[in-house]
Write a protein that holds these residues in place. Structure first.
Motif, PDB file in Angstrom:
ATOM      1  N   PHE A   1      12.614  15.210   0.146  1.00 27.02           N
ATOM      2  CA  PHE A   1      11.699  14.070  -0.026  1.00 27.02           C
ATOM      3  C   PHE A   1      10.346  14.378   0.610  1.00 27.02           C
ATOM      4  CE2 PHE A   1       9.809  10.081   1.354  1.00 27.02           C
ATOM      5  CZ  PHE A   1      10.001   9.228   0.287  1.00 27.02           C
ATOM      6  N   LEU A   2      10.359  14.857   1.864  1.00 24.15           N
ATOM      7  CA  LEU A   2       9.111  15.147   2.569  1.00 24.15           C
ATOM      8  C   LEU A   2       8.394  16.349   1.960  1.00 24.15           C
ATOM      9  CD1 LEU A   2      10.216  14.544   6.256  1.00 24.15           C
ATOM     10  CD2 LEU A   2       8.891  13.025   4.775  1.00 24.15           C
ATOM     11  N   HIS A   3       9.150  17.294   1.435  1.00 28.09           N
ATOM     12  CA  HIS A   3       8.552  18.444   0.758  1.00 28.09           C
ATOM     13  C   HIS A   3       7.725  17.978  -0.444  1.00 28.09           C
ATOM     14  CE1 HIS A   3       8.213  22.613  -0.504  1.00 28.09           C
ATOM     15  NE2 HIS A   3       8.636  22.278  -1.704  1.00 28.09           N
ATOM     16  N   ALA A   4       8.306  17.069  -1.232  1.00 26.45           N
ATOM     17  CA  ALA A   4       7.589  16.519  -2.383  1.00 26.45           C
ATOM     18  C   ALA A   4       6.394  15.691  -1.930  1.00 26.45           C
ATOM     19  CB  ALA A   4       8.535  15.669  -3.223  1.00 26.45           C
ATOM     20  N   LEU A   5       6.564  14.911  -0.860  1.00 26.54           N
ATOM     21  CA  LEU A   5       5.481  14.070  -0.373  1.00 26.54           C
ATOM     22  C   LEU A   5       4.289  14.896   0.099  1.00 26.54           C
ATOM     23  CD1 LEU A   5       4.266  11.377   0.509  1.00 26.54           C
ATOM     24  CD2 LEU A   5       5.583  11.537   2.620  1.00 26.54           C
ATOM     25  N   ASN A   6       4.562  15.996   0.790  1.00 24.09           N
ATOM     26  CA  ASN A   6       3.475  16.846   1.265  1.00 24.09           C
ATOM     27  C   ASN A   6       2.632  17.367   0.101  1.00 24.09           C
ATOM     28  OD1 ASN A   6       4.050  16.582   3.968  1.00 24.09           O
ATOM     29  ND2 ASN A   6       5.402  18.346   4.032  1.00 24.09           N
TER      30      ASN A   6
ATOM     31  N   GLY B   1       0.815  -1.198   0.000  1.00 26.07           N
ATOM     32  CA  GLY B   1       0.000   0.000   0.000  1.00 26.07           C
ATOM     33  C   GLY B   1       0.855   1.258   0.000  1.00 26.07           C
ATOM     34  N   PRO B   2       0.235   2.442   0.013  1.00 24.82           N
ATOM     35  CA  PRO B   2       1.003   3.687  -0.100  1.00 24.82           C
ATOM     36  C   PRO B   2       2.013   3.886   1.021  1.00 24.82           C
ATOM     37  CG  PRO B   2      -1.299   4.112   0.504  1.00 24.82           C
ATOM     38  CD  PRO B   2      -1.216   2.684   0.081  1.00 24.82           C
ATOM     39  N   ALA B   3       1.643   3.529   2.261  1.00 29.96           N
ATOM     40  CA  ALA B   3       2.582   3.716   3.367  1.00 29.96           C
ATOM     41  C   ALA B   3       3.825   2.849   3.159  1.00 29.96           C
ATOM     42  CB  ALA B   3       1.912   3.379   4.697  1.00 29.96           C
ATOM     43  N   GLY B   4       3.630   1.597   2.772  1.00 29.38           N
ATOM     44  CA  GLY B   4       4.756   0.705   2.518  1.00 29.38           C
ATOM     45  C   GLY B   4       5.587   1.153   1.336  1.00 29.38           C
ATOM     46  N   GLN B   5       4.920   1.618   0.266  1.00 24.35           N
ATOM     47  CA  GLN B   5       5.638   2.061  -0.928  1.00 24.35           C
ATOM     48  C   GLN B   5       6.460   3.309  -0.648  1.00 24.35           C
ATOM     49  OE1 GLN B   5       2.143   2.453  -3.298  1.00 24.35           O
ATOM     50  NE2 GLN B   5       1.938   0.258  -3.633  1.00 24.35           N
ATOM     51  N   ILE B   6       5.896   4.241   0.113  1.00 21.85           N
ATOM     52  CA  ILE B   6       6.634   5.454   0.462  1.00 21.85           C
ATOM     53  C   ILE B   6       7.813   5.112   1.375  1.00 21.85           C
ATOM     54  CG2 ILE B   6       6.471   7.626   1.746  1.00 21.85           C
ATOM     55  CD1 ILE B   6       3.555   7.788   0.648  1.00 21.85           C
ATOM     56  N   ALA B   7       7.605   4.161   2.276  1.00 22.41           N
ATOM     57  CA  ALA B   7       8.695   3.733   3.158  1.00 22.41           C
ATOM     58  C   ALA B   7       9.834   3.109   2.354  1.00 22.41           C
ATOM     59  CB  ALA B   7       8.172   2.746   4.199  1.00 22.41           C
TER      60      ALA B   7
ATOM     61  N   ALA C   1       6.990   9.170  -6.808  1.00 23.59           N
ATOM     62  CA  ALA C   1       8.019   8.633  -7.704  1.00 23.59           C
ATOM     63  C   ALA C   1       8.142   9.510  -8.946  1.00 23.59           C
ATOM     64  CB  ALA C   1       7.687   7.194  -8.091  1.00 23.59           C
ATOM     65  N   THR C   2       7.016   9.927  -9.505  1.00 22.91           N
ATOM     66  CA  THR C   2       7.030  10.801 -10.683  1.00 22.91           C
ATOM     67  C   THR C   2       7.732  12.117 -10.366  1.00 22.91           C
ATOM     68  OG1 THR C   2       4.923   9.837 -11.397  1.00 22.91           O
ATOM     69  CG2 THR C   2       5.588  11.903 -12.431  1.00 22.91           C
ATOM     70  N   TYR C   3       7.432  12.689  -9.207  1.00 25.43           N
ATOM     71  CA  TYR C   3       8.019  13.971  -8.804  1.00 25.43           C
ATOM     72  C   TYR C   3       9.538  13.861  -8.691  1.00 25.43           C
ATOM     73  CZ  TYR C   3       8.382  18.426  -6.274  1.00 25.43           C
ATOM     74  OH  TYR C   3       8.696  19.707  -5.896  1.00 25.43           O
ATOM     75  N   ILE C   4      10.002  12.828  -7.992  1.00 17.76           N
ATOM     76  CA  ILE C   4      11.448  12.686  -7.791  1.00 17.76           C
ATOM     77  C   ILE C   4      12.138  12.391  -9.118  1.00 17.76           C
ATOM     78  CG2 ILE C   4      13.235  11.325  -6.638  1.00 17.76           C
ATOM     79  CD1 ILE C   4      11.277  10.946  -4.315  1.00 17.76           C
ATOM     80  N   GLY C   5      11.525  11.535  -9.947  1.00 18.03           N
ATOM     81  CA  GLY C   5      12.087  11.266 -11.269  1.00 18.03           C
ATOM     82  C   GLY C   5      12.176  12.526 -12.118  1.00 18.03           C
ATOM     83  N   TRP C   6      11.154  13.373 -12.035  1.00 17.02           N
ATOM     84  CA  TRP C   6      11.163  14.647 -12.773  1.00 17.02           C
ATOM     85  C   TRP C   6      12.232  15.582 -12.229  1.00 17.02           C
ATOM     86  CZ3 TRP C   6       9.690  19.114  -9.968  1.00 17.02           C
ATOM     87  CH2 TRP C   6       9.693  20.295 -10.712  1.00 17.02           C
ATOM     88  N   LEU C   7      12.369  15.666 -10.920  1.00 18.43           N
ATOM     89  CA  LEU C   7      13.361  16.551 -10.324  1.00 18.43           C
ATOM     90  C   LEU C   7      14.773  16.116 -10.710  1.00 18.43           C
ATOM     91  CD1 LEU C   7      13.562  19.009  -8.434  1.00 18.43           C
ATOM     92  CD2 LEU C   7      13.726  17.412  -6.511  1.00 18.43           C
ATOM     93  N   MET C   8      14.980  14.815 -10.830  1.00 14.63           N
ATOM     94  CA  MET C   8      16.301  14.294 -11.159  1.00 14.63           C
ATOM     95  C   MET C   8      16.625  14.416 -12.645  1.00 14.63           C
ATOM     96  SD  MET C   8      16.221  10.869  -8.741  1.00 14.63           S
ATOM     97  CE  MET C   8      17.504  10.088  -9.682  1.00 14.63           C
ATOM     98  N   HIS C   9      15.655  14.069 -13.506  1.00 17.31           N
ATOM     99  CA  HIS C   9      15.955  13.945 -14.932  1.00 17.31           C
ATOM    100  C   HIS C   9      14.885  14.542 -15.837  1.00 17.31           C
ATOM    101  CE1 HIS C   9      18.483  10.496 -13.304  1.00 17.31           C
ATOM    102  NE2 HIS C   9      19.356  11.253 -13.935  1.00 17.31           N
ATOM    103  N   ARG C  10      14.361  15.671 -15.442  1.00 19.62           N
ATOM    104  CA  ARG C  10      13.448  16.433 -16.293  1.00 19.62           C
ATOM    105  C   ARG C  10      12.157  15.647 -16.571  1.00 19.62           C
ATOM    106  NH1 ARG C  10      16.607  20.554 -18.814  1.00 19.62           N
ATOM    107  NH2 ARG C  10      15.009  20.722 -20.438  1.00 19.62           N
ATOM    108  N   THR C  11      11.448  16.056 -17.613  1.00 17.98           N
ATOM    109  CA  THR C  11      10.121  15.494 -17.899  1.00 17.98           C
ATOM    110  C   THR C  11      10.176  14.003 -18.160  1.00 17.98           C
ATOM    111  OG1 THR C  11       9.346  17.616 -18.781  1.00 17.98           O
ATOM    112  CG2 THR C  11       8.129  15.633 -19.429  1.00 17.98           C
ATOM    113  N   TRP C  12      11.142  13.564 -18.974  1.00 12.21           N
ATOM    114  CA  TRP C  12      11.211  12.131 -19.295  1.00 12.21           C
ATOM    115  C   TRP C  12      11.572  11.302 -18.073  1.00 12.21           C
ATOM    116  CZ3 TRP C  12       8.736  10.160 -23.045  1.00 12.21           C
ATOM    117  CH2 TRP C  12       8.537  10.872 -24.232  1.00 12.21           C
ATOM    118  N   GLY C  13      12.314  11.881 -17.147  1.00 11.68           N
ATOM    119  CA  GLY C  13      12.600  11.174 -15.908  1.00 11.68           C
ATOM    120  C   GLY C  13      11.345  10.950 -15.091  1.00 11.68           C
ATOM    121  N   GLY C  14      10.471  11.977 -15.027  1.00 11.65           N
ATOM    122  CA  GLY C  14       9.214  11.823 -14.310  1.00 11.65           C
ATOM    123  C   GLY C  14       8.288  10.829 -14.978  1.00 11.65           C
ATOM    124  N   ILE C  15       8.215  10.887 -16.310  1.00  7.82           N
ATOM    125  CA  ILE C  15       7.356   9.944 -17.041  1.00  7.82           C
ATOM    126  C   ILE C  15       7.835   8.517 -16.831  1.00  7.82           C
ATOM    127  CG2 ILE C  15       6.656   9.210 -19.348  1.00  7.82           C
ATOM    128  CD1 ILE C  15       6.662  12.172 -20.152  1.00  7.82           C
TER     129      ILE C  15
END
Length: 457
Positions: A54-59, A30-36, A73-87
């Motif tokens: 991490f917590l800033h994005a989660l909020n 579930g979401p709690a386990g996945q976020i952990a 996951a999309t947010y962190i991927g985007w922050l790391m590697h632009r739009t294609w990273g988020g996708i």
């Protein structure tokens, strides 16, 4: 101490891609386990992002409708590697689950009548009821507080329960009513609608090893807000929704099954405040009662299958799409599997498209603030209403498993003591002893198989 003094080297897109695929395959719980899992891997072990970022994005993700873990996951991927990273991050969080659910759905429709398969599903259904009860406990304990300190929120939850379980009020109206009450409530009872944080991946610390994207790391150029970029994203997002819908309407008409699935699950995607359990009553109302894509028993079985696969639980919509495509023969009677798989894919597309747009369009605004986002009063009221809505789902599931199929008693039916007892045991294991989802599902499946051996089912 030397390991604390140097930040990790920049992460390549390919290296990140391997991690996102791995995450999509192991994201149970579930979401709690996945976020952990993400917090442990990304913050503590790999140090790709700091705890604060991490917590800033989660909020931010907690404020949005949709699956917050997938959006994170999309947010962190985007922050790391632009739009294609988020996708890539968001898509790989979902794709393994989609493939598995298409396969499991086919096994279900083709072999669901096989005795041992039916016995396993019999054992899993009480576990699903207990998991939904756990969701009520988890969300309620974070939102409702004590009755004396938050009587208005308790009233919202109780009213929502009655509205859905007794009066059969559509879920969107419940959400809108709760949002309106929250907007008014912040003026009348501000202390009750102050809100709180959602799932936590971990607690911020004052001293930590440096991360690739650290607390003080400047916002990268691609993550800075630009009106032109936002406008382009919105245009592309509308086209990505409009073009597939236009093709479906031109092919089978607006009243066709595939077009109706696309429209229905677009609306569902915008109502998933509080997680997948919150929108399931709406999906049930539409898919079972209105469109007849599947029946109540099949919906229960779909939740059982959804709990056994990685990825967000809202992926159960792929199962709903598969069974609807199979039942309605969207590609004709000679292509049942292809039609059902197409329906599952279309449903997944329209369900998750808004999540990507929320992150890619809203991410630069969040990065520009670096403030602590909190749930607004309307969202607090919606979450309280969600508790009542999910409680109505618990009632439905318990009523579904309580009657022993094919057995008669003094009053024409016989209570299924085994199913109710198994649900109670699983609820105790989940809530009191914090046992994981996978072990309880496996134990419940085994119990169902053993029940068939002794002739109970």
């Amino acid at each position: 101490m030397s390991t604390l003094s140097a930040a990790p080297a920049p992460v390549s897109f390919f290296e990140a891609l391997k991690f996102w695929f791995k995450l999509g395959c192991i994201s149970f719980g579930g979401p709690a386990g996945q976020i952990a899992i993400m917090h442990r891997e990304l913050v503590e072990e790999k140090r790709w992002i700091s705890d604060q970022r991490f917590l800033h994005a989660l909020n931010y993700c907690m404020l949005l409708p949709g699956p917050e873990a997938q959006q994170l996951a999309t947010y962190i991927g985007w922050l790391m590697h632009r739009t294609w990273g988020g996708i890539a991050a968001g898509a790989l969080f979902v794709l393994p689950s989609l493939v598995l659910l298409i396969g499991l759905s086919w096994v279900y429709v083709a072999f669901g009548g096989v005795p041992w398969v039916a016995a396993v599903l019999y054992g899993i259904k009480p576990a699903v009821a207990a998991l939904v009860l756990q969701a009520v406990h988890r969300i309620g304990s974070k939102t409702l507080k004590k009755p004396r300190t938050a009587p208005v929120l308790w009233a919202v939850a109780a009213t929502s329960f009655i509205a859905v379980a007794v009066l059969n009020v559509p879920f969107p109206l419940v959400v809108l009513g709760a949002a309106l009450l929250g907007w008014l409530g912040q003026r009348w009872w501000p202390d009750q609608f102050s809100g709180g944080s959602g799932h936590g991946g971990g607690k911020a610390t004052t001293a930590h090893a440096p991360a690739w994207i650290d607390d003080e790391t400047p916002t990268p150029p691609h993550a800075r807000f630009r009106k032109s970029h936002l406008a382009r994203l919105l245009v592309v997002g509308v086209l990505l929704w409009l073009l597939p819908m236009a093709v479906l309407v031109a092919w089978q008409g607006w009243d066709g099954t595939l077009a109706q699935m696309g429209w229905f699950f677009t609306k569902a995607a915008l109502l998933t405040f509080g997680g997948a359990y919150a929108v399931l009553p709406y999906v049930y109302q539409g898919a079972v009662e209105h469109f007849g894509w599947l029946n109540a028993a099949q919906m229960m079985d779909g939740l059982a299958l959804g709990e056994t696969t990685p990825g967000p639980l809202i992926m159960v919509v792929a199962y709903v799409g598969f069974l609807g495509g199979w039942a309605k023969q969207v590609l004709g009677p000679d292509a049942l599997f292809l039609g059902a798989a197409l329906a599952a894919t279309i449903v997944t597309w329209f369900t998750f498209l808004p999540s990507f747009l929320f992150i890619l369009a809203g991410g630069p605004l969040v990065e520009s603030t670096h403030g602590n986002l909190q749930l607004t009063a309307p969202l607090t009221a919606i979450t309280a209403a969600v508790v009542g809505v999910i409680a109505s789902l618990v009632l439905f599931f318990i009523a579904h498993i309580a009657i022993r199929t094919g057995a008669t008693g003094s009053f024409g039916t016989q209570i299924d003591v085994l199913a109710l007892g198994l649900a109670a045991l699983v609820a105790l294991a989940l809530i009191r002893y914090k046992v994981g989802v996978v072990p309880v599902i496996a134990a419940s499946a085994l119990a169902g198989w053993l029940a068939s051996l002794v002739g109970w089912i």
